[in-house]
Design a protein around this motif. Structure first.
Motif, mmCIF file in Angstrom:
data_model
loop_
_atom_site.group_PDB
_atom_site.id
_atom_site.type_symbol
_atom_site.label_atom_id
_atom_site.label_comp_id
_atom_site.label_asym_id
_atom_site.label_seq_id
_atom_site.Cartn_x
_atom_site.Cartn_y
_atom_site.Cartn_z
ATOM 1 N N LYS A 68 0.826 -1.069 -0.053
ATOM 2 C CA LYS A 68 0.004 -0.141 -0.109
ATOM 3 C C LYS A 68 1.006 1.236 -0.001
ATOM 4 O O LYS A 68 0.278 2.339 0.102
ATOM 5 C CB LYS A 68 -1.031 -0.072 1.352
ATOM 6 C CG LYS A 68 -2.081 -1.019 0.928
ATOM 7 C CD LYS A 68 -3.183 -0.739 2.215
ATOM 8 C CE LYS A 68 -4.220 -1.659 2.041
ATOM 9 N NZ LYS A 68 -5.232 -1.533 3.042
ATOM 10 N N GLU B 192 -7.132 8.214 2.634
ATOM 11 C CA GLU B 192 -7.209 8.199 4.138
ATOM 12 C C GLU B 192 -8.582 8.504 4.529
ATOM 13 O O GLU B 192 -8.614 9.455 5.321
ATOM 14 C CB GLU B 192 -6.113 8.495 5.007
ATOM 15 C CG GLU B 192 -5.097 7.595 4.974
ATOM 16 C CD GLU B 192 -5.125 6.094 5.381
ATOM 17 O OE1 GLU B 192 -6.198 5.566 5.455
ATOM 18 O OE2 GLU B 192 -4.241 5.594 6.317
ATOM 19 N N TYR C 111 4.256 10.449 -0.950
ATOM 20 C CA TYR C 111 3.614 9.183 -0.901
ATOM 21 C C TYR C 111 4.573 8.291 -1.683
ATOM 22 O O TYR C 111 4.667 8.645 -2.896
ATOM 23 C CB TYR C 111 2.370 9.186 -1.469
ATOM 24 C CG TYR C 111 1.348 8.000 -1.515
ATOM 25 C CD1 TYR C 111 1.595 6.888 -0.743
ATOM 26 C CD2 TYR C 111 0.598 7.761 -2.511
ATOM 27 C CE1 TYR C 111 1.126 5.589 -0.703
ATOM 28 C CE2 TYR C 111 -0.101 6.579 -2.690
ATOM 29 C CZ TYR C 111 0.045 5.564 -1.600
ATOM 30 O OH TYR C 111 -0.514 4.320 -1.487
ATOM 31 N N LYS D 153 5.034 4.896 -3.151
ATOM 32 C CA LYS D 153 4.233 3.726 -3.528
ATOM 33 C C LYS D 153 4.929 2.706 -3.804
ATOM 34 O O LYS D 153 4.539 1.399 -3.968
ATOM 35 C CB LYS D 153 3.409 4.264 -4.902
ATOM 36 C CG LYS D 153 2.566 5.159 -5.149
ATOM 37 C CD LYS D 153 1.915 5.583 -6.301
ATOM 38 C CE LYS D 153 1.048 6.920 -6.386
ATOM 39 N NZ LYS D 153 0.467 6.972 -7.591
ATOM 40 N N SER E 42 -5.339 2.986 7.116
ATOM 41 C CA SER E 42 -5.293 1.981 6.167
ATOM 42 C C SER E 42 -3.912 1.937 5.374
ATOM 43 O O SER E 42 -3.501 0.914 5.081
ATOM 44 C CB SER E 42 -6.451 1.806 5.146
ATOM 45 O OG SER E 42 -6.362 3.153 4.492
ATOM 46 N N ILE E 43 -3.058 3.138 5.643
ATOM 47 C CA ILE E 43 -1.868 2.994 4.842
ATOM 48 C C ILE E 43 -0.681 3.482 5.838
ATOM 49 O O ILE E 43 -0.864 4.346 6.568
ATOM 50 C CB ILE E 43 -2.007 4.215 3.557
ATOM 51 C CG1 ILE E 43 -3.046 3.852 2.663
ATOM 52 C CG2 ILE E 43 -0.681 4.349 3.149
ATOM 53 C CD1 ILE E 43 -3.249 4.971 1.640
#
Length: 415
Positions: A136, A177, A189, A191, A285-286
């Protein structure tokens, strides 16, 4: 022809070394002073982070470290003490804190991290392991414009090196999020990163190795080495003497103690990190790093882990409640809706990470000993670099061409 090999240390590096060694047909024995259920391999943030290309010994870090010596809640706490090994490590660390070293270290960090991530994929597929593993990415969250500028600069450098990263706005962050409030100015971010639940991987690996015939001796401390003509003939534990053809030193922060018996002075300091687990629903979640506080947040299987700090204060397992509170306070500051309970904070655990002065691991054979392969000094990157390290150890002992150029990891390198 297979060799008889003893691996000293049953953490993530030792287990991965044993995994690749037994695949090459060697008979492997693992010796560890613990019960193999605690320590840095179990309390880490679980990141597989090619994004972390900048070594700990970066420009300005030593200056910050001196400033933070007087603040026990700081992200990096270096406890001053009268100790020759600590003094030598500090001098070498300070010498490494320059841009020339950073640029030299980046390829060595990036290449082993990317290889390791691919090998985690291979292991999960080939062995049908069931450990939690998600791709994620990783968020770097910033509350100040100064830190945001620094992270964007690092992201641009990472992108130049081929990593998948982008700047992220507050609006884009809310889309990523949507189930948790985040108090930041923005971030980046990556990835390219992944995350795991560490104890699940460790459990899968131990079960597999035992099934494949790897012998485990737990709660056995290696007390001495029998050395003849620059070769180890055996190791003495508090229970027995073990003979072997080859030995692997993967004892983490304790590696420097054993290396002295070979007149090999590995510069390593134990860097203590802490973790708090929360089983309540957080909405996260990340995975994310709270940049100013240097706190890592990981949504694991059944709980969220909040981990952080680098406390260089010798080998000890004491829980510094001030540092636990610092992690909890940072969590609340970045995620206003999340407040860690006293019970969760009381359950905090720590682990000791072996920190080299230049931010690169020690992997390879020293000129001091013909049949010892060293695999330690990974600092915060042990989990990220573990599988590749294990493969390199196996290739070295099996006298194969190594998957990577290991020159920058040489145990005898000068500082």
């Amino acid at each position: 022809m297979g060799k008889n090999i003893v691996v000293i240390g049953g953490g993530i590096i030792g287990l991965c070394s044993a995994y690749y060694l037994q695949k090459e047909g060697h008979q492997v024995t693992i010796v560890d002073q613990s019960n193999l259920d605690s320590g840095a391999s179990y309390v880490n943030a679980g990141y597989l982070s090619p994004s972390h290309i900048i070594p700990l010994s970066a420009p300005g870090v030593m200056k910050k470290g001196i400033k933070w010596m007087f603040d026990k809640s700081s992200p990096l706490y270096i406890k001053p003490r009268l100790d020759l090994d600590f003094f030598k490590w500090t001098l070498a660390f300070n010498k490494s804190c320059n841009i020339k070293h950073v640029n030299k270290a980046i390829p060595g960090i990036k290449n082993i991290s990317l290889l390791s991530q691919d090998l985690y994929d291979d292991i999960k597929r080939d062995e049908n392991f069931t450990f939690h593993y998600e791709k994620k990415g990783l968020l770097m969250l910033c509350q100040t414009n100064k830190m945001l500028d620094e992270e964007i600069k690092t992201a641009h450098l990472a992108k130049q090196k081929g990593l998948d990263v982008e700047e992220i706005s507050i609006d884009a962050l809310k889309q990523l999020e949507p189930n948790v409030d985040i108090n930041v100015k923005g971030g980046t971010y990556y990835k390219c990163d992944s995350h795991t639940t560490p104890h699940e991987f460790m459990s899968d690996m131990k079960t597999h190795l035992k099934r494949e015939g790897v012998v485990f001796y737990t709660n056995e401390k290696v007390e001495d080495l029998e050395v003849e003509n620059q070769k180890i003939s055996g190791i003495k534990t508090n229970k027995q003497t073990l003979k072997a053809d080859e030995f692997v030193l993967a004892a983490g922060s304790w590696s420097s103690i054993l290396s002295k018996k070979l007149e090999l002075k590995l510069l390593i300091q134990a860097g203590k990190g802490y973790r708090i687990n929360s089983e309540k629903e957080t909405g996260i979640s990340i995975p994310a790093i709270l940049s100013e506080a240097k706190v890592a947040v990981t949504p694991m299987n059944g709980f969220t882990r909040f981990a952080g700090t680098m406390e260089i204060a010798g080998i000890n397992h004491n829980i510094n409640r001030v540092r636990v509170e610092a992690i909890a306070n940072a969590t609340k500051k970045y995620y206003p809706s999340i407040e860690l309970t006293q019970e969760e904070k009381n359950g905090a655990a720590s682990g000791l990470r072996p920190v080299s002065p230049d931010g690169l691991p020690y992997i390879g054979k020293s000129n001091k000993c013909e049949n010892l392969t060293i695999a330690t000094g990974h600092a915060m990157m042990g989990w990220t670099m573990a599988t590749a390290t294990g493969k390199l150890v196996s290739e070295i002992i099996s006298e194969q061409k190594t998957s990577l150029d290991i020159t920058s990891y040489h145990p005898d390198r000068a500082f």
